[in-house]
Scaffold this motif. Structure first.
Motif, PDB file in Angstrom:
ATOM      1  N   SER A  66      36.162  31.991  58.627  1.00 36.49           N
ATOM      2  CA  SER A  66      37.497  32.813  58.852  1.00 36.49           C
ATOM      3  C   SER A  66      37.788  33.521  60.098  1.00 36.49           C
ATOM      4  CB  SER A  66      37.603  33.570  57.510  1.00 36.49           C
ATOM      5  OG  SER A  66      38.721  34.483  57.514  1.00 36.49           O
ATOM      6  N   PRO A  67      38.905  33.812  60.724  1.00 36.08           N
ATOM      7  CA  PRO A  67      39.146  34.523  61.576  1.00 36.08           C
ATOM      8  C   PRO A  67      39.235  35.961  61.148  1.00 36.08           C
ATOM      9  CG  PRO A  67      41.094  33.623  60.893  1.00 36.08           C
ATOM     10  CD  PRO A  67      40.076  32.878  60.342  1.00 36.08           C
ATOM     11  N   LEU A  68      39.000  36.501  59.882  1.00 36.11           N
ATOM     12  CA  LEU A  68      38.805  37.609  59.513  1.00 36.11           C
ATOM     13  C   LEU A  68      37.389  38.164  59.400  1.00 36.11           C
ATOM     14  CD1 LEU A  68      41.297  37.690  56.475  1.00 36.11           C
ATOM     15  CD2 LEU A  68      41.974  38.259  58.813  1.00 36.11           C
ATOM     16  N   PHE A  69      36.421  37.368  59.722  1.00 34.44           N
ATOM     17  CA  PHE A  69      34.984  37.535  59.531  1.00 34.44           C
ATOM     18  C   PHE A  69      34.331  37.012  60.891  1.00 34.44           C
ATOM     19  CE2 PHE A  69      33.865  37.843  54.843  1.00 34.44           C
ATOM     20  CZ  PHE A  69      35.045  38.923  54.617  1.00 34.44           C
ATOM     21  N   GLU A  70      33.382  37.958  61.129  1.00 39.24           N
ATOM     22  CA  GLU A  70      32.740  37.538  62.593  1.00 39.24           C
ATOM     23  C   GLU A  70      31.727  36.441  62.327  1.00 39.24           C
ATOM     24  OE1 GLU A  70      29.431  39.278  65.989  1.00 39.24           O
ATOM     25  OE2 GLU A  70      30.254  40.599  64.183  1.00 39.24           O
ATOM     26  N   HIS A  71      31.226  36.313  61.381  1.00 38.85           N
ATOM     27  CA  HIS A  71      30.206  35.258  60.727  1.00 38.85           C
ATOM     28  C   HIS A  71      30.738  34.585  59.436  1.00 38.85           C
ATOM     29  CE1 HIS A  71      27.071  37.034  63.156  1.00 38.85           C
ATOM     30  NE2 HIS A  71      27.578  38.314  62.489  1.00 38.85           N
ATOM     31  N   ALA A  72      30.307  33.209  59.448  1.00 35.25           N
ATOM     32  CA  ALA A  72      30.715  32.313  58.367  1.00 35.25           C
ATOM     33  C   ALA A  72      30.006  32.579  57.298  1.00 35.25           C
ATOM     34  CB  ALA A  72      30.310  30.978  58.920  1.00 35.25           C
ATOM     35  N   PHE A 128      41.091  28.436  35.516  1.00 34.68           N
ATOM     36  CA  PHE A 128      41.852  29.699  35.491  1.00 34.68           C
ATOM     37  C   PHE A 128      41.248  30.485  36.924  1.00 34.68           C
ATOM     38  CE2 PHE A 128      38.916  31.743  33.142  1.00 34.68           C
ATOM     39  CZ  PHE A 128      38.677  33.150  33.514  1.00 34.68           C
ATOM     40  N   LEU A 129      40.003  30.346  37.094  1.00 36.20           N
ATOM     41  CA  LEU A 129      39.619  31.201  38.201  1.00 36.20           C
ATOM     42  C   LEU A 129      40.195  30.867  39.610  1.00 36.20           C
ATOM     43  CD1 LEU A 129      35.793  31.346  37.290  1.00 36.20           C
ATOM     44  CD2 LEU A 129      37.711  33.226  37.268  1.00 36.20           C
ATOM     45  N   VAL A 130      40.605  29.454  39.768  1.00 37.63           N
ATOM     46  CA  VAL A 130      40.999  28.947  40.906  1.00 37.63           C
ATOM     47  C   VAL A 130      42.501  29.761  41.360  1.00 37.63           C
ATOM     48  CG1 VAL A 130      42.128  27.087  42.276  1.00 37.63           C
ATOM     49  CG2 VAL A 130      40.016  26.849  40.693  1.00 37.63           C
ATOM     50  N   GLU A 131      43.438  29.722  40.310  1.00 31.93           N
ATOM     51  CA  GLU A 131      44.708  30.172  40.489  1.00 31.93           C
ATOM     52  C   GLU A 131      44.610  32.024  40.592  1.00 31.93           C
ATOM     53  OE1 GLU A 131      47.335  28.703  41.074  1.00 31.93           O
ATOM     54  OE2 GLU A 131      46.326  27.022  40.783  1.00 31.93           O
ATOM     55  N   GLU A 132      43.538  32.480  39.989  1.00 33.57           N
ATOM     56  CA  GLU A 132      43.252  33.830  40.092  1.00 33.57           C
ATOM     57  C   GLU A 132      43.025  34.386  41.498  1.00 33.57           C
ATOM     58  OE1 GLU A 132      44.285  36.218  38.017  1.00 33.57           O
ATOM     59  OE2 GLU A 132      44.943  34.797  36.336  1.00 33.57           O
ATOM     60  N   LEU A 133      42.205  33.450  42.119  1.00 30.61           N
ATOM     61  CA  LEU A 133      41.503  33.885  43.455  1.00 30.61           C
ATOM     62  C   LEU A 133      42.600  33.399  44.413  1.00 30.61           C
ATOM     63  CD1 LEU A 133      37.900  32.512  43.003  1.00 30.61           C
ATOM     64  CD2 LEU A 133      38.626  34.777  42.961  1.00 30.61           C
ATOM     65  N   LYS A 134      43.076  32.382  44.385  1.00 38.63           N
ATOM     66  CA  LYS A 134      43.860  32.029  45.207  1.00 38.63           C
ATOM     67  C   LYS A 134      45.523  33.023  45.482  1.00 38.63           C
ATOM     68  CE  LYS A 134      44.888  27.550  45.772  1.00 38.63           C
ATOM     69  NZ  LYS A 134      45.203  26.307  45.636  1.00 38.63           N
ATOM     70  N   ALA A 135      45.405  33.642  44.333  1.00 38.99           N
ATOM     71  CA  ALA A 135      46.664  34.711  44.511  1.00 38.99           C
ATOM     72  C   ALA A 135      46.313  35.980  45.023  1.00 38.99           C
ATOM     73  CB  ALA A 135      47.276  34.664  42.984  1.00 38.99           C
ATOM     74  N   VAL A 136      45.176  36.166  45.505  1.00 38.93           N
ATOM     75  CA  VAL A 136      44.801  37.434  46.089  1.00 38.93           C
ATOM     76  C   VAL A 136      45.281  37.592  47.704  1.00 38.93           C
ATOM     77  CG1 VAL A 136      42.760  38.832  46.837  1.00 38.93           C
ATOM     78  CG2 VAL A 136      42.924  37.530  44.569  1.00 38.93           C
ATOM     79  N   ASP A 138      45.655  39.287  51.426  1.00 40.95           N
ATOM     80  CA  ASP A 138      45.134  40.400  52.445  1.00 40.95           C
ATOM     81  C   ASP A 138      46.052  41.251  52.812  1.00 40.95           C
ATOM     82  OD1 ASP A 138      43.713  41.806  54.141  1.00 40.95           O
ATOM     83  OD2 ASP A 138      42.061  40.409  54.492  1.00 40.95           O
ATOM     84  N   PRO A 139      46.257  42.641  52.785  1.00 35.92           N
ATOM     85  CA  PRO A 139      46.961  43.248  53.433  1.00 35.92           C
ATOM     86  C   PRO A 139      47.289  43.236  55.000  1.00 35.92           C
ATOM     87  CG  PRO A 139      45.273  44.794  52.524  1.00 35.92           C
ATOM     88  CD  PRO A 139      44.949  43.431  51.966  1.00 35.92           C
ATOM     89  N   ARG A 140      46.185  42.830  55.460  1.00 37.67           N
ATOM     90  CA  ARG A 140      46.262  42.564  57.111  1.00 37.67           C
ATOM     91  C   ARG A 140      46.950  41.293  57.496  1.00 37.67           C
ATOM     92  NH1 ARG A 140      39.922  43.111  58.283  1.00 37.67           N
ATOM     93  NH2 ARG A 140      39.888  41.487  56.223  1.00 37.67           N
ATOM     94  N   GLY A 141      47.162  40.565  56.311  1.00 35.29           N
ATOM     95  CA  GLY A 141      47.646  39.053  56.736  1.00 35.29           C
ATOM     96  C   GLY A 141      46.621  38.136  56.412  1.00 35.29           C
ATOM     97  N   TYR A 150      47.702  27.514  54.868  1.00 37.96           N
ATOM     98  CA  TYR A 150      47.747  28.717  55.042  1.00 37.96           C
ATOM     99  C   TYR A 150      46.688  29.431  53.980  1.00 37.96           C
ATOM    100  CZ  TYR A 150      49.575  33.490  54.836  1.00 37.96           C
ATOM    101  OH  TYR A 150      49.755  34.782  55.037  1.00 37.96           O
ATOM    102  N   MET A 151      45.941  30.350  54.334  1.00 38.89           N
ATOM    103  CA  MET A 151      45.412  31.176  53.330  1.00 38.89           C
ATOM    104  C   MET A 151      45.434  32.696  53.386  1.00 38.89           C
ATOM    105  SD  MET A 151      43.086  29.325  51.612  1.00 38.89           S
ATOM    106  CE  MET A 151      43.197  27.471  51.227  1.00 38.89           C
ATOM    107  N   PRO A 152      46.062  33.105  52.365  1.00 36.94           N
ATOM    108  CA  PRO A 152      46.357  34.568  52.295  1.00 36.94           C
ATOM    109  C   PRO A 152      45.278  35.594  52.434  1.00 36.94           C
ATOM    110  CG  PRO A 152      46.645  33.669  50.178  1.00 36.94           C
ATOM    111  CD  PRO A 152      46.210  32.659  50.835  1.00 36.94           C
ATOM    112  N   SER A 153      44.010  35.092  52.181  1.00 39.86           N
ATOM    113  CA  SER A 153      42.858  36.210  52.466  1.00 39.86           C
ATOM    114  C   SER A 153      41.539  35.348  52.090  1.00 39.86           C
ATOM    115  CB  SER A 153      42.886  36.890  50.951  1.00 39.86           C
ATOM    116  OG  SER A 153      42.718  36.323  49.531  1.00 39.86           O
TER     117      SER A 153
END
Length: 254
Positions: A66-72, A128-136, A138-141, A150-153
Motif C-alpha cells: 500500500s502507498p500508505l505504508f512504507e513496508h508491505a 460478514f467480516l468481508v463487508e465490515e472490513l471493506k467498509a472502513v 481512511d480519513p487521509r484518503g 479502489y481501496m478506501p483504506s
C-alpha cells in the motif's frame, strides 16, 4: 378379580366378545426396526470453538503493498479441514496473522488478527467480516491497487484479501456473468478501442493512444477511465455519450 389402578384414569372403552375373537385370530405384528440415530448415520463435525487446533494447518500468505505504508503487509490465513476424506469434507478458516516491518500500527494489527481468529473459531457464517472490513475508510484518503481497484483504506484491502481467500476455499461464490453479458462487455471494449484508434489516427498527439494503457491483473483499460461505483475499478469510459464500465458492463444508460 380386583385390579389395582395406580395411574389416573383418562378414558375407557368396553371390550366386546367379538373384539377378543379378532385379537386371538390376528397374528402378532412383526417388530419394526428403529431408524438409526443421526450419530449412527455419520458424525458430521461443524466448526465450533471447542475444536482443538491441530499441529499442522493449511495456510496461504498474501502480500499487500500500500502507498500508505512504507513496508508491505503479509497476511497469512490458516485453514482447518473438517471431516477429511468424506463427502462432508469442509475447509474453514481457523486463524489469521499479519506481519510487517512497519511497527507503527502494531497494536491495531494484533487486535484485528486476534478478533478475526476468534470469529473464525467460533464457527457459523464468517463471511460478514468481508463487508465490515471493506467498509472502513481512511480519513487521509484511499488509493488504487494493481488492477485499478479502489481501496478506501488498508483495512479494506485486508478485507479484500479475506474475501479472495474465502472464495478460494468455497465459502463465497461470485455471481458469474452469463454468456450474453460477457459478449456485451467484449463488444463494448472492441468498439471503444476502434473509436480510440480512429481518433488517434485523425489527431495524433502525445499521450493520445489511450487504448494502450494496462492497469494490471490482465485487464487493459484507458488511463483516462474513471472508477466504477459497482465494481470499484477504473474502467468507466464515455461511449455514445454514456458512462460505461469496460470491466463489469455497468452503464448509467441501462
Amino acid at each position: 378379580m380386583a385390579v389395582k389402578i395406580s395411574k389416573k384414569i383418562t378414558g375407557y372403552s368396553v371390550i366386546k366378545p367379538e373384539d377378543k375373537a379378532k385379537d386371538t385370530a390376528a397374528p402378532a405384528p412383526a417388530p419394526v426396526a428403529e431408524a438409526p440415530a443421526a450419530g449412527e448415520r455419520g458424525n458430521i463435525i461443524q466448526m465450533h470453538e471447542q475444536i482443538e487446533r491441530p499441529d499442522v494447518l493449511i495456510g496461504s500468505t498474501y502480500k499487500i503493498k500500500s502507498p500508505l505504508f512504507e513496508h508491505a503487509l503479509y497476511v497469512t490465513i490458516n485453514d482447518i479441514v473438517l471431516n477429511p476424506g468424506t463427502e462432508h469434507e469442509l475447509r474453514r478458516p481457523f486463524e489469521i496473522f499479519i506481519n510487517s516491518k512497519n511497527m507503527d500500527h502494531f497494536q491495531w494489527v494484533v487486535a484485528i488478527t486476534r478478533i478475526m481468529s476468534a470469529v473464525f473459531r467460533k464457527g457459523g457464517d464468517v463471511t460478514f467480516l468481508v463487508e465490515e472490513l471493506k467498509a472502513v475508510f481512511d480519513p487521509r484518503g484511499g488509493y488504487f491497487k494493481a488492477g485499478g481497484v479502489y481501496m478506501p483504506s488498508i483495512v479494506a484491502e485486508i478485507g479484500a484479501v479475506v474475501e479472495d481467500h474465502l472464495k478460494m476455499i468455497g465459502l463465497i461464490r461470485d455471481p458469474e456473468l452469463d454468456e450474453h453479458q460477457k459478449a456485451l462487455i467484449a463488444e463494448k471494449r472492441r468498439a471503444y478501442e476502434a473509436q480510440s484508434k480512429k481518433n488517434t489516427d485523425l489527431s495524433p498527439a502525445p499521450g493520445a493512444n489511450e487504448s494502450v494503457a494496462v492497469t494490471g491483473e490482465g485487464a487493459t483499460f484507458p488511463p483516462s477511465a474513471t472508477m466504477c461505483h459497482k465494481c470499484s475499478t477504473k474502467a468507466v469510459v464515455i461511449m455514445d455519450g454514456c458512462a460505461t464500465c469496460l470491466n463489469c458492463g455497468y452503464s448509467k444508460c441501462g
